[in-house]
Design an enzyme around this catalytic site. Structure first.
Site, mmCIF file in Angstrom:
data_model
loop_
_atom_site.group_PDB
_atom_site.id
_atom_site.type_symbol
_atom_site.label_atom_id
_atom_site.label_comp_id
_atom_site.label_asym_id
_atom_site.label_seq_id
_atom_site.Cartn_x
_atom_site.Cartn_y
_atom_site.Cartn_z
ATOM 1 N N ASP A 6 14.143 22.278 -41.668
ATOM 2 C CA ASP A 6 13.440 21.485 -42.673
ATOM 3 C C ASP A 6 14.372 20.766 -43.642
ATOM 4 O O ASP A 6 14.067 19.703 -44.139
ATOM 5 C CB ASP A 6 12.421 22.348 -43.435
ATOM 6 C CG ASP A 6 13.018 23.687 -43.872
ATOM 7 O OD1 ASP A 6 14.248 23.815 -43.827
ATOM 8 O OD2 ASP A 6 12.241 24.579 -44.262
ATOM 9 N N ASP A 23 12.330 28.992 -37.886
ATOM 10 C CA ASP A 23 12.486 29.451 -39.266
ATOM 11 C C ASP A 23 11.433 30.497 -39.539
ATOM 12 O O ASP A 23 10.402 30.519 -38.869
ATOM 13 C CB ASP A 23 12.222 28.290 -40.229
ATOM 14 C CG ASP A 23 13.395 27.350 -40.307
ATOM 15 O OD1 ASP A 23 14.490 27.766 -39.951
ATOM 16 O OD2 ASP A 23 13.187 26.211 -40.748
ATOM 17 N N GLU A 61 4.799 1.953 -6.341
ATOM 18 C CA GLU A 61 5.437 1.316 -7.501
ATOM 19 C C GLU A 61 4.797 1.747 -8.825
ATOM 20 O O GLU A 61 5.355 1.557 -9.893
ATOM 21 C CB GLU A 61 5.456 -0.208 -7.358
ATOM 22 C CG GLU A 61 4.131 -0.924 -7.452
ATOM 23 C CD GLU A 61 3.293 -0.809 -6.169
ATOM 24 O OE1 GLU A 61 3.855 -0.425 -5.126
ATOM 25 O OE2 GLU A 61 2.080 -1.066 -6.236
ATOM 26 N N ALA A 71 0.818 -1.204 0.000
ATOM 27 C CA ALA A 71 0.000 0.000 0.000
ATOM 28 C C ALA A 71 0.854 1.258 0.000
ATOM 29 O O ALA A 71 0.500 2.267 -0.603
ATOM 30 C CB ALA A 71 -0.901 0.009 1.222
ATOM 31 N N ASN A 111 -5.424 0.605 -2.259
ATOM 32 C CA ASN A 111 -4.288 0.919 -3.114
ATOM 33 C C ASN A 111 -4.329 0.272 -4.476
ATOM 34 O O ASN A 111 -3.834 0.821 -5.444
ATOM 35 C CB ASN A 111 -2.983 0.557 -2.418
ATOM 36 C CG ASN A 111 -2.600 1.666 -1.501
ATOM 37 O OD1 ASN A 111 -3.170 1.772 -0.414
ATOM 38 N ND2 ASN A 111 -1.721 2.532 -1.956
ATOM 39 N N ASP A 142 -7.807 3.591 -5.750
ATOM 40 C CA ASP A 142 -6.841 4.660 -5.897
ATOM 41 C C ASP A 142 -6.346 4.881 -7.318
ATOM 42 O O ASP A 142 -6.022 5.997 -7.701
ATOM 43 C CB ASP A 142 -5.616 4.290 -5.060
ATOM 44 C CG ASP A 142 -5.318 5.377 -4.103
ATOM 45 O OD1 ASP A 142 -6.211 6.198 -3.897
ATOM 46 O OD2 ASP A 142 -4.199 5.391 -3.573
ATOM 47 N N ILE A 173 4.276 1.552 -0.857
ATOM 48 C CA ILE A 173 5.321 1.747 -1.875
ATOM 49 C C ILE A 173 4.678 2.192 -3.184
ATOM 50 O O ILE A 173 3.816 1.506 -3.722
ATOM 51 C CB ILE A 173 6.130 0.446 -2.063
ATOM 52 C CG1 ILE A 173 6.957 0.208 -0.794
ATOM 53 C CG2 ILE A 173 7.027 0.532 -3.280
ATOM 54 C CD1 ILE A 173 7.701 -1.092 -0.777
ATOM 55 N N ASP A 187 19.863 20.509 -41.871
ATOM 56 C CA ASP A 187 19.406 20.967 -40.558
ATOM 57 C C ASP A 187 19.448 19.852 -39.518
ATOM 58 O O ASP A 187 19.330 20.113 -38.319
ATOM 59 C CB ASP A 187 17.964 21.495 -40.636
ATOM 60 C CG ASP A 187 17.896 22.851 -41.302
ATOM 61 O OD1 ASP A 187 18.919 23.560 -41.254
ATOM 62 O OD2 ASP A 187 16.854 23.191 -41.862
HETATM 63 P P1 ATP Z 1 13.723 29.930 -43.738
HETATM 64 O O1 ATP Z 1 13.141 31.179 -43.191
HETATM 65 O O2 ATP Z 1 12.858 28.768 -43.574
HETATM 66 O O3 ATP Z 1 15.162 29.701 -43.420
HETATM 67 P P2 ATP Z 1 14.193 30.693 -46.453
HETATM 68 O O4 ATP Z 1 13.316 30.185 -47.502
HETATM 69 O O5 ATP Z 1 14.304 32.150 -46.291
HETATM 70 O O6 ATP Z 1 13.643 29.983 -45.230
HETATM 71 P P3 ATP Z 1 16.202 29.297 -47.777
HETATM 72 O O7 ATP Z 1 15.183 28.433 -48.392
HETATM 73 O O8 ATP Z 1 17.447 28.714 -47.253
HETATM 74 O O9 ATP Z 1 15.625 30.097 -46.593
HETATM 75 O O10 ATP Z 1 16.531 30.413 -48.847
HETATM 76 C C1 ATP Z 1 17.608 31.293 -48.658
HETATM 77 C C2 ATP Z 1 17.653 32.298 -49.776
HETATM 78 O O11 ATP Z 1 17.865 31.627 -51.004
HETATM 79 C C3 ATP Z 1 16.358 33.072 -49.952
HETATM 80 O O12 ATP Z 1 16.333 34.220 -49.190
HETATM 81 C C4 ATP Z 1 16.357 33.386 -51.430
HETATM 82 O O13 ATP Z 1 17.090 34.563 -51.669
HETATM 83 C C5 ATP Z 1 17.095 32.218 -52.042
HETATM 84 N N1 ATP Z 1 16.168 31.228 -52.563
HETATM 85 C C6 ATP Z 1 15.159 30.645 -51.915
HETATM 86 N N2 ATP Z 1 14.529 29.765 -52.692
HETATM 87 C C7 ATP Z 1 15.168 29.771 -53.880
HETATM 88 C C8 ATP Z 1 15.024 29.058 -55.093
HETATM 89 N N3 ATP Z 1 14.092 28.159 -55.266
HETATM 90 N N4 ATP Z 1 15.878 29.339 -56.094
HETATM 91 C C9 ATP Z 1 16.848 30.234 -55.930
HETATM 92 N N5 ATP Z 1 17.047 30.931 -54.817
HETATM 93 C C10 ATP Z 1 16.221 30.730 -53.800
#
Ligand code: ATP
Length: 872
Positions: free
Chosen positions: A611, A326, A284, A280, A705, A709, A282, A615
């Site tokens: 993402d 982000d 557990e 009762a 217990n 309980d 302990i 990362d």
């Molecule tokens: P987060 O806020 O999620 O980091 P983000 O989209 O601003 O996202 P990235 O996707 O790494 O970050 O993009 C970084 C930069 O690269 C952007 O600010 C833009 O100038 C350029 N960029 C983003 N998407 C493309 C794309 N599809 N082609 C070319 N340049 C891109």
């Protein structure tokens, strides 16, 4: 027979599918039937019977069974039977809870299982990896896990991390070329991909040749032990506490046993009582309560878009003091629309773009070619930055697919967020041309010429300044700006990263990605809860700062910095620097790790979103790595502790709130169990010191217990969440749940329960009637603990809290408990079994009254504690 790597992609498809066409729906079903699911066979699952039997494994339960059997032999059949029945019912309860908890964890696992993109019925669909079958064509992008073994049919700068199979951690560059040799080791089969590895760069496609246990990783799967769920810090803490407490209780029970023998009691009875008291007292069940509450809590969180991949992380959520998020898609909607063009040194609103103007049309066409997105009948596939570009084209009457058919892509350098660029090669009006787009600051440094109308001339400092100024002014409005350029390249060769220099500037495109409606409120809530929100983005500093200001993350421009500034700092300098910064722009994945570490070194619990494939290390380093369920790569999801199914920042804040509530509920359950147990011990101790008869029979203690309980304890774990938890500061991570305050609470509340129980005993025992005394003590202890459930709902006196009756489980557990104890004392047929006698109505209401009086007493105690705390 030839190996797949000795065949071409097409020959392989022919061999596994019998034709070059992608699998039809019927073929998919046929193959799934033939080859089974694409899963590694895990160790055998426990059966219900095994789980049930495991409930008896507890040392004390075994002793109790032995004691029951012994007392049966000594003639006390009824006691023996009741004890065995109570233990069995407790085991059934335990089994149901374990199975429910396991089911909810399994469904959670399913929700966060890996996915794959396959070609079905002519279009790319996302399916659970377990449904991938032999013959499927699987599409690969950076960050994707490879779901099965197969032969590559398409490759664009594809690099794969095969370290899980080969131990080689450097990405392997893949090709589609046939390999002629016979015995090629796995690591050298450059045209094959293998389950368990992942794409670090580029794109590709492959035809599946092996799945499940037939894959290379499946063949060694027997070597890979399935990892068992780790115990959470709280469980470890409670286990340690439980062990110490158990020793104390066992010593106490042994002394009590000695005293009884000394007094000349029956050895069997004394032993049974000592064991029952130990069972009762302990606690557990503590750590299994944690599992149950955590697993139900995570179910609720999943419904609110946060899938917890690691149970341990739920506890950590309550301690999070920094949330690094982000920007794009998490704080903003990720619904981009093009707002402005900048060509020929002038700004043009998107709606006014003229497709007949050569410069504007060049920019428009470039933005559709150097672009991977698609819009099929309104369904957008791809990066919103890119869909925004083709959507504008469609709006202006240019069909992106027609443009792409006219100038097919011959080669490419895919986008990656470190380089912040993307380039593609097309033959345009007979000239092999590389079209390039990317971040303005990166691209402008590589521009040497500019095209104005039909004229190409060297880029002057004035041009550069104009472009930079325009970029600044777009960014200040919170717009994301991309620069575009081109270059004439060699006819034959594939594009390389070296081609991305010495470019001709053609224009800028600025697009808007509005903040999510809920971001501002979520940021404010974070601050109220003592959590610092921080924006970390790949975007331009001015754009990021403008958006951060709108949602309340940043107040002053000086709180924004660029990743490059961090590069110059030592870790020690960074530790001081992070305090003043709320927005990090142009950040690369390595910066994210350093920022997380710096905050951790300052004693914070850090949550970080991510993402991309790169990362993953930052997500692992963070205390709570958060991946994006919609836009996140499979690799990032795998590395994260939590996956957001709506990619929304507000969901992280909601998850923190849930985490805090779950922790609070676990604490309430523990408080309930420990204070009740303590009450029982104090009562027995008092009786023993005062040389009174033992106030309870063993069966009483077991009844309370093991039966009445458990339900309130679980019900307390399921208390509805309260917003109040967000008014508190984050809980220090290393703070033990059993603080001095908490133990004082348990002590005083246990004392109150013990006092009322002993008053009931003394009332019944007045005329020397031991049986009546112990009946009243038993009924009072049982009911007092049931009432006490309501005390444990909140730390504050009930007058200050929300409704006392908002937890239907607790009310259910209370009513059931009261009915059970009333039946036991009022139904004469049960008396022998439960060692009680019938109570008169007055006695019964005295019991209820004494039990209920614990509510006002404990509420007053809470009030006093609160006052003392405020005074401090
Ligand atoms: P987060 O806020 O999620 O980091 P983000 O989209 O601003 O996202 P990235 O996707 O790494 O970050 O993009 C970084 C930069 O690269 C952007 O600010 C833009 O100038 C350029 N960029 C983003 N998407 C493309 C794309 N599809 N082609 C070319 N340049 C891109």
């Amino acid at each position: 027979m030839k190996q797949y790597y000795q065949l071409s992609g097409e020959e392989t498809i022919m061999q596994v599918n019998g034709s070059l066409e992608p699998l039809t729906e019927e073929q998919v079903l046929e193959h799934q039937e033939k080859y089974g699911p694409n899963e590694l066979v895990e160790g055998k699952k426990k059966t219900t019977l095994q789980i049930f039997l495991e409930q008896y494994k507890d040392f004390l339960v075994i002793i109790l069974i032995i004691a029951a059997i012994a007392s049966g032999f000594m003639g006390d059949i009824e006691s023996a039977a009741v004890i065995l029945i109570v233990i069995t019912m407790n085991a059934i309860l335990g089994t149901v809870q374990t199975i429910k908890a396991e089911q909810s964890l399994a469904s959670l696992k399913k929700l966060s299982g890996p996915e794959a993109k396959v070609l079905r019925n002519g279009s790319v669909v996302q399916i659970p990896s377990s449904e991938v079958t032999v013959g499927d064509i699987v599409m690969l992008d950076a960050g994707d896990y490879i779901p099965a073994d197969g032969r590559l049919t398409e490759c664009a700068s594809l690099k794969v991390d095969e370290s899980a199979l080969t131990g080689e951690s450097l990405g392997v560059e893949k090709t589609t070329d046939i390999i002629k040799e016979d015995e090629v080791p796995l690591g050298d089969r450059l045209n094959m991909v293998y389950s368990g590895s992942f794409v670090t760069y580029g794109r590709g496609a492959f035809v599946v040749t092996g799945i499940g246990m037939e894959t290379e990783v499946g063949k060694i799967a027997s070597l890979l032990k399935t990892t068992s769920e780790k115990r959470t810090p709280l469980q470890i803490n409670l286990d340690q506490f439980g062990q110490k407490l158990s020793i104390l209780i066992l010593i106490f029970c042994a002394i009590l046993f000695g005293i009884s023998i000394f007094r000349g009691d029956n050895i069997g009875d004394a032993f049974l009582f000592a064991v029952a008291l130990a069972v009762a007292a302990i606690p557990e069940a503590l750590s299994s309560i944690v599992t149950i509450v955590l697993s139900f809590g995570t179910q609720k969180m999943a419904k609110e878009h946060a899938i917890m991949r690691k149970l341990q992380a739920v506890e950590g959520l309550g301690s999070v003091s920094i949330i690094c998020s982000d920007k794009t898609g998490t704080l903003t909607q990720n619904k981009m629309t093009v707002e402005d063009y900048y060509v020929d040194d002038k700004c043009i609103k998107a709606a006014d773009v003229d497709v007949n103007d050569p410069s504007q049309s060049r920019l428009l066409i470039s933005s559709m070619l150097c672009n991977d997105s698609k819009n099929t009948d309104g369904v957008e596939i791809g990066d919103p930055t890119e869909t925004a570009l083709i959507n504008l084209g469609s709006k202006l009457g240019l069909d992106p697919e027609a443009v792409r058919a006219k100038y097919p892509r011959e080669s490419e350098n895919p986008f990656d967020s470190d380089r912040k660029l993307m380039s593609t090669k097309h033959t345009m009006e007979g000239v092999p041309t590389m079209v390039i787009k990317g971040a303005v600051d990166v691209l402008l440094d590589r521009m040497t010429q500019i095209q104005i109308g039909d004229t190409v001339r060297p880029l002057t400092d004035d041009d550069r300044r104009n472009i930079e100024n325009q970029n600044q002014s777009f960014s200040r409005e919170g717009l994301r700006v991309l620069a575009f350029g081109y270059k004439v390249v060699s006819d034959e060769e594939e594009l390389t990263l070296e081609d991305e220099y010495d470019l001709t500037f053609i224009g800028l495109i600025a697009m808007m990605d509005p903040p999510r409606d809920e971001s501002r409120a979520a940021v404010a809530e974070c601050k109220r809860a003592g959590i610092r929100p921080i924006m970390i983005t790949g975007d331009h500093k001015v754009t990021a700062a403008a958006i951060a200001k709108r949602i309340g993350i940043l107040e002053n421009e000086s709180e924004a910095c660029e990743g490059a500034e961090i590069d110059k700092m030592s870790d020690e300098e960074l530790k001081d620097f992070v305090e003043g910064i709320s927005v990090y722009a142009r950040v690369s994945p390595e910066h994210k790790i350093r920022i997380v570490r710096a905050w951790q070194d300052k004693g914070n619990i850090v949550s970080m979103t991510g993402d991309g494939v790169n990362d993953a290390p930052a997500l692992k380093q963070a205390d709570i790595g958060v991946a994006m369920g919609i836009t996140g790569s499979e690799v990032s999801k795998d590395a994260a502790a939590m996956v957001l199914t709506d990619d929304n920042f507000a969901t992280i804040v909601k998850a923190v709130e849930n985490g805090r509530n779950i922790y609070r509920n676990i604490k309430a359950s523990i408080q309930f169990l420990l204070s009740g147990n303590f009450g029982a011990i104090l009562a027995v101790l008092y009786a023993s010191i005062m040389a009174l008869p033992v106030p309870f029979a063993p069966v009483h203690l077991l009844f309370i217990n093991l039966l009445t309980d458990s339900l309130p304890a679980i019900a307390l774990g399921l208390e509805p969440g309260s917003k109040d938890v967000m008014n508190e500061k984050p809980r220090p991570m290393n703070e033990s749940i059993l603080t001095k305050d908490f133990l004082i609470k348990i002590g005083t509340e246990g004392l109150s329960i013990a006092v009322t129980t002993m008053i009931a005993f003394m009332i019944g025992y007045q005329g020397g009637n031991e049986l009546l005394g112990s009946t009243m003590a038993f009924a009072t202890l049982c009911s007092a603990r049931l009432f006490h459930g309501f005390n444990c709902k909140s730390d504050r006196p009930v007058v200050f809290t929300r409704k006392v009756v908002d937890n239907k489980y607790l009310i259910g557990a209370f009513v059931l408990g009261i009915v059970l104890i009333t039946c036991v004392v009022m139904i004469p047929g049960l008396h022998n079994v439960f060692k009680v006698q019938t109570l008169t109505l007055t006695q019964l209401f005295t019991v209820y009254g004494l039990a209920a009086v614990n509510i006002p007493i404990i509420q007053i105690l809470k009030g006093i504690r609160l006052l003392l705390k405020r005074r401090k």
